[in-house]
Each structure stands twice: as C-alpha cells, then as structure tokens.
Design a protein around this motif. Structure first.
Motif, mmCIF file in Angstrom:
data_model
loop_
_atom_site.group_PDB
_atom_site.id
_atom_site.type_symbol
_atom_site.label_atom_id
_atom_site.label_comp_id
_atom_site.label_asym_id
_atom_site.label_seq_id
_atom_site.Cartn_x
_atom_site.Cartn_y
_atom_site.Cartn_z
ATOM 1 N N VAL A 195 -23.967 14.091 -15.369
ATOM 2 C CA VAL A 195 -25.019 14.972 -14.868
ATOM 3 C C VAL A 195 -24.592 15.407 -13.468
ATOM 4 N N LEU A 196 -24.691 16.690 -13.201
ATOM 5 C CA LEU A 196 -24.176 17.217 -11.936
ATOM 6 C C LEU A 196 -25.324 17.874 -11.160
ATOM 7 N N TYR A 197 -25.803 17.182 -10.132
ATOM 8 C CA TYR A 197 -26.894 17.715 -9.313
ATOM 9 C C TYR A 197 -26.353 18.744 -8.334
ATOM 10 N N SER A 198 -27.209 19.674 -7.926
ATOM 11 C CA SER A 198 -26.813 20.612 -6.873
ATOM 12 C C SER A 198 -27.590 20.263 -5.598
ATOM 13 N N HIS A 199 -27.176 20.833 -4.473
ATOM 14 C CA HIS A 199 -27.924 20.635 -3.231
ATOM 15 C C HIS A 199 -29.359 21.106 -3.431
ATOM 16 N N ARG A 200 -29.498 22.297 -4.012
ATOM 17 C CA ARG A 200 -30.822 22.868 -4.238
ATOM 18 C C ARG A 200 -31.692 21.950 -5.102
ATOM 19 N N SER A 201 -31.134 21.443 -6.199
ATOM 20 C CA SER A 201 -31.954 20.628 -7.103
ATOM 21 C C SER A 201 -32.377 19.333 -6.413
ATOM 22 N N ASN A 202 -31.488 18.727 -5.622
ATOM 23 C CA ASN A 202 -31.852 17.488 -4.922
ATOM 24 C C ASN A 202 -32.968 17.721 -3.906
ATOM 25 N N VAL A 203 -32.895 18.838 -3.194
ATOM 26 C CA VAL A 203 -33.904 19.101 -2.159
ATOM 27 C C VAL A 203 -35.256 19.426 -2.816
ATOM 28 N N ILE A 204 -35.217 20.288 -3.816
ATOM 29 C CA ILE A 204 -36.473 20.647 -4.513
ATOM 30 C C ILE A 204 -37.102 19.403 -5.134
ATOM 31 N N HIS A 205 -36.262 18.592 -5.735
ATOM 32 C CA HIS A 205 -36.766 17.395 -6.398
ATOM 33 C C HIS A 205 -37.397 16.423 -5.398
ATOM 34 N N HIS A 231 -28.353 4.046 -9.780
ATOM 35 C CA HIS A 231 -29.155 4.253 -10.992
ATOM 36 C C HIS A 231 -29.910 5.581 -10.878
ATOM 37 N N ALA A 232 -29.527 6.540 -11.714
ATOM 38 C CA ALA A 232 -30.265 7.804 -11.814
ATOM 39 C C ALA A 232 -30.586 8.415 -10.446
ATOM 40 N N ASN A 233 -29.526 8.687 -9.677
ATOM 41 C CA ASN A 233 -29.700 9.376 -8.386
ATOM 42 C C ASN A 233 -30.600 8.600 -7.433
ATOM 43 N N GLY A 234 -30.632 7.276 -7.627
ATOM 44 C CA GLY A 234 -31.422 6.433 -6.715
ATOM 45 C C GLY A 234 -32.894 6.797 -6.686
ATOM 46 N N TRP A 235 -33.364 7.391 -7.798
ATOM 47 C CA TRP A 235 -34.758 7.828 -7.910
ATOM 48 C C TRP A 235 -35.164 8.693 -6.708
ATOM 49 N N SER A 236 -34.194 9.395 -6.152
ATOM 50 C CA SER A 236 -34.432 10.355 -5.073
ATOM 51 C C SER A 236 -34.670 9.726 -3.701
ATOM 52 N N THR A 237 -34.706 8.388 -3.617
ATOM 53 C CA THR A 237 -35.097 7.768 -2.340
ATOM 54 C C THR A 237 -34.141 8.146 -1.195
ATOM 55 N N MET A 331 -33.005 14.398 -15.030
ATOM 56 C CA MET A 331 -34.147 15.052 -14.363
ATOM 57 C C MET A 331 -34.178 14.758 -12.867
ATOM 58 N N SER A 332 -33.126 14.224 -12.363
ATOM 59 C CA SER A 332 -32.908 14.000 -10.899
ATOM 60 C C SER A 332 -33.464 12.748 -10.230
ATOM 61 N N PRO A 333 -34.303 11.906 -10.749
ATOM 62 C CA PRO A 333 -34.686 11.703 -12.136
ATOM 63 C C PRO A 333 -36.188 11.807 -12.416
ATOM 64 N N LEU A 334 -37.036 12.025 -11.413
ATOM 65 C CA LEU A 334 -38.469 11.905 -11.669
ATOM 66 C C LEU A 334 -38.998 12.945 -12.668
ATOM 67 N N LYS A 389 -39.850 17.528 -24.648
ATOM 68 C CA LYS A 389 -38.871 18.458 -24.073
ATOM 69 C C LYS A 389 -39.323 18.899 -22.685
ATOM 70 N N VAL A 390 -38.367 19.126 -21.799
ATOM 71 C CA VAL A 390 -38.706 19.449 -20.402
ATOM 72 C C VAL A 390 -37.799 20.550 -19.873
ATOM 73 N N ARG A 391 -38.286 21.240 -18.846
ATOM 74 C CA ARG A 391 -37.418 22.169 -18.134
ATOM 75 C C ARG A 391 -37.899 22.357 -16.692
ATOM 76 N N GLY A 392 -36.995 22.780 -15.838
ATOM 77 C CA GLY A 392 -37.350 22.950 -14.424
ATOM 78 C C GLY A 392 -36.103 23.005 -13.556
ATOM 79 N N PRO A 393 -36.270 23.332 -12.272
ATOM 80 C CA PRO A 393 -35.112 23.562 -11.399
ATOM 81 C C PRO A 393 -34.344 22.313 -10.993
ATOM 82 N N ALA A 394 -34.884 21.108 -11.285
ATOM 83 C CA ALA A 394 -34.119 19.892 -10.985
ATOM 84 C C ALA A 394 -33.812 19.135 -12.279
#
Ligand code: AMP
Length: 542
Positions: A195-205, A231-237, A331-334, A389-394
């Motif tokens: 899974v490849l996150y972008s700067h934008r997706s990490n910030v929005i998430h 684990h899963a992008n550190g749950w965004s912390t 899902m970035s992951p939340l 099923k899900v969709r969104g910018p992150a």
C-alpha cells in the motif's frame, strides 16, 4: 472559473513544522531500546529530522527512493519518518513479526535502499541482508556507545551519522500526491501487497482522525500509541499527534502488561491505542495487582473486533471509555469509530455495550456501502449484510505494481473483504471476514459474535470459531478455547454460558481446548492455520 486561494500542498513535513512552531515544548517520552526513559519535544524532533534529511541527501537518497524502518515506537523512529519524508523519499515500515522469507520478499519488492533498524532487530537483519541486493546502508537507531559488532553492510550508529551534519536544511517541495509511505498488508494467502500512501492522503487522513467524533485528540492529551508504527501506518498517530500538538508517550519494546501499565501511570497518559490482545494483557495485570489508571480517560481498540468483556471491564472497573475502531492498512488505516452520536448518547448498561460492539461510523472523507453477492447495494437497516466497500481520498486506488486489481472497481469502490451491516444512523458492524464466514444450511453465522460472547466467560482467555464440514448443514461452528491460567471450565459450562444469548442454531456444535491460538503478525487470529489443524476433525456422531 478557479477559486483564488493559495496553493499550499498538503505535505507531511508541514505537520511537524506546525507542531514545532506551535507546540514546540510538548513532550515526547520514550522507553529507549537501551533501557532508560528518554525525553524530548516537537521542536527538537523537527530539528533532528532535518539532520536525517540532510544526511540522507548527502548519502544520495533522492525523491521516490524507498527507505525502510524496522523499529519500535520511539522518538528516533519518529525522527526517521520525518527525515525520510522531508527529502521526498518513502518510509517503508517493516513488520519484524513476519517470517524472514516474507521480509526478504517485501524488501526486494519495494527495493529498499537504506534501512533504519532498532538494536533488537540487528540479529534478524544480519540473517537476511545478503538476500536484499538493493540494500546499501543500515542505520542502527542507537549511539556509538551502544553500537553492536555487526556483519551488516555499511552499518552506522544513528546518532553519530546525523551528528555529522547540522540542521540547516530546507524541506524539499513537491506535489502533494508524491508517495510518502509504504506498508505491506498482512495477507493470509499469497504474497503481501504494497500500500503506497501519499503526502496528501496522510495529511487528509490525520485531519479526519483528530475530529471530536473520531479520536477527539487535542494538545491537552498525552497519547500512548502502543500500536507500532509498523502496523497499518501506525494508525496515523505519527501525524495526528503532532498535528494537534498532543504529547506522545512511546513504549519502545516494552509491550507486556506491566511495562505498558508503568508508562501509562508514570507519564500520566490520557489516551492510548492498541489491539485487543494488548488490552487483555493490561487488564490481566490490573486484575492481578489491583492497580488503577486515574489519568487514562479513553482507549482506542481496533485491529480485531473488541470483545464486549474488555469494554465492560475498562468502563465499569477502571472508568476508562472504550472507543472501538475499525480500519485497514489500505485505508491509512482509520475507517470507522464507535463514538456516540446524539441518537445513542443516552444509552447505558447492556444497550450501550451492544452498541459499542459495533465498529462505528466513518468521518468525512470515507464513503461506505454494503453489497450482496449480485453487487446490489443493501439498505442501512442494521441487519442486511454483505461485502463492505469503501472509497475516499485516503483509501488505496490500487496496490503497488498493480497487484490485487480485482479488489477495486471502476467507480473506485475498494472491496474490504469484510462482511458487515450498517444501521440507520450509519453505524457499521462487521460480522466476519468474507473468507471466515460459516454457512450453515444456507444461513450465515457470525464467528466474531460467537468469539466475543465466549471470551465473556470468566475462565476463557481467548476464543476462535471456525466452520467444520457437516453432512447435513454443510458447515457448523466449532469453538476453540484457550483457558485462563489456573482455570478449568468444562465444555458444558461454556455452552451453558452462551445459551440464550444467541439464536439456538448459532450454538457451536462442539468445544475444544487448546494451549494456544495462532496469530498473524498484526495480532489477528490466524484462522487458516486453525482450519488446517482441525481439517480432520468431525463433530461427535457425524
Ligand atoms: P490490517 O490491514 O492488518 O489492519 O487488517 C485490516 C482488517 O482487520 C480488516 O479488514 C478487518 O477484517 C480487521 N479489523 C480491523 N479492525 C477491526 C475491528 N474493530 N473489528 C473487526 N475486525 C477488524
């Protein structure tokens, strides 16, 4: 006509800039791998991240390069992330709990050039480094005094390596859609998918995560992410905490109940996040010692379904609110969080616990739907279930190198592989992984619900339910139990405890006791292995 607002790319390193500028003195406390507790703050972390960037650039790392990390949660790991991000490279978190062959496969797939590694994992990396030809340099997250003898290529101690440069560095500027981070899914079949996150997706998430109806994170909190950054992008912390200037308490390698308790208590942590197995260890420790956690006001529990008994124990015995969360690496992951909207605010007792067993509702930026086998959307009535099923910018638009394309459709809906229903207020509840569902006489039985119920029995440490072939019903549930230390419940006692709390035809046909239930590298029950263990099992009389 275009709007006349500024073009300010959503870059991850702007998050640490904000934290350093506005919350510069907020503490980041870590249990260091060398032993002592270490204290720093956002301003210092930002400065040292710039040294990491400058040093990486000096060594030839350029935008788009993959730089791996295999490390526990500490200040140095966080600095490595921002240093990698600030030069435009991609942090690639490696899960040390995977088999060596999987780690080799993943590193080769990602073509990692550099690796930041904790002392703990040096022996592991020594056994695999020569099988990863792209690996040029290993930075060991320690100082010269603790640098081990090692056979690793170009190994350097982190402190001496960044010490060779100053902090005079300007973050690189680039498009916000530039790749920022990489994390492979813990797929139970086939090779892992990147899974490849972008700067934008990490910030929005991260902006979605901190909202009041989500984590409700603020500068007044002291957050302890027990969930590892790997684990899963550190749950965004790594992003959501600095974004609001919340203090951080990093547990390092101390993941047992007592070590977690000590840090929670000594560092007056207000909020923490982890998978259910970690919380079980903590609760067992509290039960044994009679200790309490006066500063902790809420815990996030996700990664696997949160058993009702954990929620009840936290809330009733320790006065700690439970926030059940669901998400995925993709899902970035939340994905959803079970906080109470006004419609449910007045619930109490069993009704509240029932609601909290649900995975909850999504923040803005996440759309979800449930579809049946014919891809027909199901109503939000709290019972019609199907594939979630899900969709969104992150949320991933595809996996690295185009793998797993069948999970994405032309309208960007990503098939989570989870089976769920959604209620009229938007609360989603997962009943199973699609591949774990039990079909008895054509009707589905939720293994998650049976497991949650079984672990509510006072003598049960862990429970798993798998489908076993049945000549009449096709499949029936088998309940696999690990007993709590010093307890010896009988099969009849456990079934008696469950009876009346679920439909009669959901009752497991048999109970077996085992010493251990296998887990994946991210702490989920490994049902594939369990099915293999019990492949020759037959229910009595069949
Ligand atoms: P991972 O990408 O390793 O975080 O795994 C994601 C998967 O974990 C999801 O698709 C779910 O099957 C499972 N999962 C995560 N959180 C929960 C939860 N709160 N309840 C049930 N399953 C969960």
């Amino acid at each position: 006509m275009l709007g006349l607002m500024q073009d300010w790319p959503l870059l991850c390193h702007k998050v640490i800039d904000h934290a350093a500028q506005n919350h510069g003195g907020r503490e980041i406390v870590s249990r260091s791998i060398e032993g002592p507790i270490h204290r720093t703050d956002y301003k210092t972390v930002r400065g040292r991240s710039m040294q990491v960037s400058k040093r990486l650039e000096m060594d030839g790392i350029v935008i788009g390069d993959r730089v791996a990390t295999m490390a526990w949660n500490t200040w140095r790991h966080l600095e490595s992330w921002y240093g990698i991000l600030g030069v435009g490279a991609v942090y690639h978190t490696l899960n040390p709990r995977l088999f060596a062959e999987q780690i080799i496969w993943i590193m080769n797939d990602a073509e990692d050039r550099f690796l930041f590694v904790d002392l703990t994992f040096v022996p592991l990396i020594e056994t695999i480094a020569d099988k990863v030809p792209s690996l040029e340099k290993v930075i060991i997250l320690t100082d010269e005094a603790h640098m081990p003898e090692t056979t690793l290529p170009n190994a350097v101690p982190y402190e001496a390596w960044i010490g060779e440069v100053d902090q005079d560095f300007a973050w690189k500027e680039f498009d916000e859609k530039t790749a920022a981070g990489m994390c492979y899914t813990s797929g139970t079949t086939g090779n892992p998918k990147g899974v490849l996150y972008s700067h934008r997706s990490n910030v929005i998430h991260a902006m979605a995560c901190v909202q009041p109806d989500m984590l409700n994170l603020s500068s007044k909190d002291r957050m302890m992410p027990v969930v590892p950054l790997f684990h899963a992008n550190g749950w965004s912390t790594g992003f959501s905490c600095p974004m609001v200037g919340c203090g951080m308490v990093m547990p390092g390698a101390g993941m047992d109940g007592e070590s977690i308790y000590d840090l929670l208590r000594q560092e007056r942590v207000t909020m923490s996040a982890a998978v259910p197995t970690v919380w079980l260890m903590l609760l067992q420790h509290l039960e044994k010692t009679g200790e309490k956690l006066p500063d902790l006001n809420r815990v996030v529990i996700g990664g696997s379904a949160c058993p009702r008994s954990i929620t009840q124990s936290f809330q009733d015995t320790y006065g700690v609110d439970v926030i059940h969360a669901w998400g995925m690496t993709e899902m970035s992951p939340l994905g959803t969080i079970c906080t109470l909207k006004p419609e449910y605010e007045d619930l109490s007792g069993d009704a509240k616990l029932d609601l909290q067993a649900k995975q909850g509702h999504p923040p803005f930026t996440i759309e979800m739907k449930v579809t049946d086998d014919d891809n027909k959307e199901q109503p939000w009535d709290g019972k019609s279930f199907g594939r979630l099923k899900v969709r969104g910018p992150a949320i991933s638009a595809s996996y690295y190198k185009g793998r797993g394309a069948e999970q994405f459709d032309e309208d960007n809906w990503f098939d989570t592989g989870d089976v769920a229903h959604i209620d009229p207020y938007g609360y989603m509840e997962i009943t199973d992984r699609a591949k774990d569902v039990i079909k008895s006489g054509g009707e589905w039985i939720s293994t998650i619900e049976l497991e949650n119920l079984a672990v509510g029995h006072q003598d049960v440490a862990e429970a798993a339910v798998i489908g076993i072939h049945h000549p009449k019903w096709d499949e029936r549930p088998l309940l696999v139990i690990v007993k709590k230390e010093g307890c010896d419940p009988s099969k009849e006692e456990i079934l008696g405890f469950m009876a009346g709390k679920i439909a009669k035809w959901w009752m497991p046909d048999d109970v077996v006791f085992v010493d251990e239930i296998p887990h994946t590298a991210t702490g989920k029950i490994q049902k594939m292995d369990l099915r293999e263990t019990f492949k020759d099992y037959r229910f009595p009389g069949t």
